[in-house]
Motif scaffolding. Sequence first.
Motif, PDB file in Angstrom:
ATOM      1  N   ASP A   3       0.834  -1.200   0.000  1.00 25.51           N
ATOM      2  CA  ASP A   3       0.000   0.000   0.000  1.00 25.51           C
ATOM      3  C   ASP A   3       0.869   1.249   0.000  1.00 25.51           C
ATOM      4  OD1 ASP A   3      -2.936  -0.967   0.515  1.00 25.51           O
ATOM      5  OD2 ASP A   3      -1.680  -2.143   1.871  1.00 25.51           O
ATOM      6  N   TYR A   4       0.497   2.188  -0.849  1.00 26.31           N
ATOM      7  CA  TYR A   4       1.232   3.437  -0.996  1.00 26.31           C
ATOM      8  C   TYR A   4       0.218   4.582  -0.963  1.00 26.31           C
ATOM      9  CZ  TYR A   4       4.385   0.008  -3.178  1.00 26.31           C
ATOM     10  OH  TYR A   4       5.154  -1.101  -3.453  1.00 26.31           O
ATOM     11  N   PHE A   5       0.657   5.720  -0.423  1.00 25.87           N
ATOM     12  CA  PHE A   5      -0.264   6.850  -0.313  1.00 25.87           C
ATOM     13  C   PHE A   5       0.424   8.111  -0.835  1.00 25.87           C
ATOM     14  CE2 PHE A   5      -1.619   3.740   2.765  1.00 25.87           C
ATOM     15  CZ  PHE A   5      -2.993   3.732   2.614  1.00 25.87           C
ATOM     16  N   ARG A   6      -0.138   8.656  -1.903  1.00 26.22           N
ATOM     17  CA  ARG A   6       0.417   9.860  -2.532  1.00 26.22           C
ATOM     18  C   ARG A   6      -0.431  11.067  -2.149  1.00 26.22           C
ATOM     19  NH1 ARG A   6      -0.224  12.973  -7.278  1.00 26.22           N
ATOM     20  NH2 ARG A   6      -2.002  11.720  -7.970  1.00 26.22           N
ATOM     21  N   ARG A  54       0.672   9.049   7.997  1.00 23.31           N
ATOM     22  CA  ARG A  54       0.378  10.458   8.270  1.00 23.31           C
ATOM     23  C   ARG A  54       1.589  11.145   8.907  1.00 23.31           C
ATOM     24  NH1 ARG A  54      -3.286   9.754  11.652  1.00 23.31           N
ATOM     25  NH2 ARG A  54      -5.003   9.572  10.159  1.00 23.31           N
ATOM     26  N   THR A  55       2.240  10.459   9.822  1.00 21.94           N
ATOM     27  CA  THR A  55       3.408  11.046  10.483  1.00 21.94           C
ATOM     28  C   THR A  55       4.524  11.314   9.493  1.00 21.94           C
ATOM     29  OG1 THR A  55       2.887   9.966  12.586  1.00 21.94           O
ATOM     30  CG2 THR A  55       5.173  10.662  12.244  1.00 21.94           C
ATOM     31  N   ARG A  56       4.805  10.350   8.608  1.00 27.20           N
ATOM     32  CA  ARG A  56       5.877  10.532   7.622  1.00 27.20           C
ATOM     33  C   ARG A  56       5.558  11.682   6.667  1.00 27.20           C
ATOM     34  NH1 ARG A  56       8.933   5.646   6.761  1.00 27.20           N
ATOM     35  NH2 ARG A  56       9.957   5.320   8.760  1.00 27.20           N
ATOM     36  N   LEU A  57       4.298  11.794   6.258  1.00 25.92           N
ATOM     37  CA  LEU A  57       3.931  12.817   5.284  1.00 25.92           C
ATOM     38  C   LEU A  57       3.939  14.219   5.873  1.00 25.92           C
ATOM     39  CD1 LEU A  57       0.979  11.075   3.385  1.00 25.92           C
ATOM     40  CD2 LEU A  57       3.305  11.457   2.549  1.00 25.92           C
ATOM     41  N   ASN A 260       4.653  13.303 -12.439  1.00 21.91           N
ATOM     42  CA  ASN A 260       3.236  13.428 -12.096  1.00 21.91           C
ATOM     43  C   ASN A 260       2.947  12.930 -10.686  1.00 21.91           C
ATOM     44  OD1 ASN A 260       0.354  11.821 -12.193  1.00 21.91           O
ATOM     45  ND2 ASN A 260       0.281  13.818 -13.197  1.00 21.91           N
ATOM     46  N   GLY A 261       3.674  11.901 -10.254  1.00 15.48           N
ATOM     47  CA  GLY A 261       3.397  11.312  -8.950  1.00 15.48           C
ATOM     48  C   GLY A 261       4.464  11.543  -7.909  1.00 15.48           C
ATOM     49  N   ILE A 262       5.300  12.554  -8.105  1.00 15.89           N
ATOM     50  CA  ILE A 262       6.493  12.705  -7.260  1.00 15.89           C
ATOM     51  C   ILE A 262       6.169  12.952  -5.788  1.00 15.89           C
ATOM     52  CG2 ILE A 262       6.850  15.203  -7.562  1.00 15.89           C
ATOM     53  CD1 ILE A 262       9.879  14.489  -7.979  1.00 15.89           C
ATOM     54  N   SER A 263       4.964  13.447  -5.485  1.00 12.87           N
ATOM     55  CA  SER A 263       4.621  13.666  -4.077  1.00 12.87           C
ATOM     56  C   SER A 263       4.560  12.359  -3.296  1.00 12.87           C
ATOM     57  CB  SER A 263       3.296  14.415  -3.950  1.00 12.87           C
ATOM     58  OG  SER A 263       2.220  13.659  -4.462  1.00 12.87           O
ATOM     59  N   LEU A 264       4.463  11.212  -3.994  1.00 10.44           N
ATOM     60  CA  LEU A 264       4.483   9.919  -3.305  1.00 10.44           C
ATOM     61  C   LEU A 264       5.715   9.777  -2.417  1.00 10.44           C
ATOM     62  CD1 LEU A 264       3.321   6.972  -3.027  1.00 10.44           C
ATOM     63  CD2 LEU A 264       4.878   6.368  -4.886  1.00 10.44           C
ATOM     64  N   VAL A 306       8.150  21.619  -7.422  1.00 12.01           N
ATOM     65  CA  VAL A 306       7.981  22.455  -6.226  1.00 12.01           C
ATOM     66  C   VAL A 306       6.509  22.516  -5.822  1.00 12.01           C
ATOM     67  CG1 VAL A 306       8.170  24.826  -5.379  1.00 12.01           C
ATOM     68  CG2 VAL A 306      10.083  23.774  -6.606  1.00 12.01           C
ATOM     69  N   ALA A 307       5.608  22.537  -6.796  1.00 12.27           N
ATOM     70  CA  ALA A 307       4.172  22.562  -6.494  1.00 12.27           C
ATOM     71  C   ALA A 307       3.723  21.293  -5.783  1.00 12.27           C
ATOM     72  CB  ALA A 307       3.371  22.756  -7.774  1.00 12.27           C
ATOM     73  N   GLN A 308       4.514  20.220  -5.890  1.00 13.22           N
ATOM     74  CA  GLN A 308       4.210  18.981  -5.170  1.00 13.22           C
ATOM     75  C   GLN A 308       5.078  18.822  -3.924  1.00 13.22           C
ATOM     76  OE1 GLN A 308       3.068  15.332  -7.202  1.00 13.22           O
ATOM     77  NE2 GLN A 308       3.580  16.289  -9.144  1.00 13.22           N
ATOM     78  N   GLY A 309       5.757  19.882  -3.538  1.00 12.82           N
ATOM     79  CA  GLY A 309       6.499  19.866  -2.285  1.00 12.82           C
ATOM     80  C   GLY A 309       7.940  19.452  -2.367  1.00 12.82           C
ATOM     81  N   VAL A 310       8.480  19.296  -3.583  1.00 10.03           N
ATOM     82  CA  VAL A 310       9.904  18.974  -3.722  1.00 10.03           C
ATOM     83  C   VAL A 310      10.734  20.053  -3.028  1.00 10.03           C
ATOM     84  CG1 VAL A 310      11.796  18.911  -5.401  1.00 10.03           C
ATOM     85  CG2 VAL A 310       9.700  17.590  -5.795  1.00 10.03           C
TER      86      VAL A 310
END
Length: 339
Positions: A3-6, A54-57, A260-264, A306-310
């Motif tokens: 399971d992965y959460f983006r 949630r903690t990691r994110l 596209n999915g880098i926020s994962l 950057v828009a995805q938090g990089v």
Amino acid sequence: MNDYFRPLVQSGPARPEGALPLAGGPLWFTHAEHLRHDAPGQVVPAAELPDAVRTRLTAPRAAVAGLAMDGPRVMGILNATPDSFSDGGLFHDPQKALAHGTQMIADGADIIDVGGESTRPGAETVNPEEEVARVAPVIAALRATGPVPISIDTRKAAVAQAAVAAGATLVNDVAGFTYDPELAPFCATHALPVCVMHAQGDPATMQKNPSYDNVLLDVYNFLHERVETLTALGIPRGRIVVDPGIGFGKTADHNLALLNGISLFHGLGCPILLGASRKRFIGTIGRAPEASDRMPGSVAVALSGVAQGVQIVRVHDVRETVSALALWQAVQGGSAPRA
């Protein structure tokens, strides 16, 4: 992993109730995409995320090489090589390399990444002695000019040792610390921050028909395993940066799926570095066959990350990227920065 959460990242001062901060920075999310290898993605509320996820994110990222990770940072690329794909030979001379590095600092670079071995597709391995001869004088000269952090881009422990002795403060390994078994222990012993990157194959062979079951999840799994290995060797998670390795054993479609999915990758609990500057897919999509003409496309890709938090963008065109980031942040905040 199954399971992965983006996180579906958003920005702006008007946050809905229940929005969670992303990695302790200014961005936030209310929902995430639940991904699996064997099922389509599903959007779930952030409130339903497992506690560990949630903690990691959401947890703030530790400073890296003295740089706070609560907003985007710009890493300037300094190739002291004769054969890098974009600027090979331009800064092979130490004086020209020093001048370029100094200019990037003046243009707003937060960190300078010095490399002495080309990692372009088809590049051959450089012996450590030659690599040291290329990078050590440049690092020492840059260090003498001021306190801006310097990264050494290398796969080899001997090169990292010489670079750190010359003044480097971070080790950036495009092989993900799989090439030289002595490199990670050296970094652990000297409490160095590191950047671990994914690559499929080595530079000489990596673009020969790369394939994945699911590039986003496969790269995540690799980086997850590498982070766990590095922490077991004594490098704490707070000193690890992760890089999905755009262009390293990837087709254009692979690169776009990762972007596209880098926020994962925030789920790894580490700052994310994006190094897409002037890569071939930017030239193909942006109709810029010459690498030197790919600045506009490179800036566009950096802003998308950057828009995805990089947290770190690794770029050739520092001045233009810094300017674009200033405008992007001003728009997100709804006001101009104070002079």
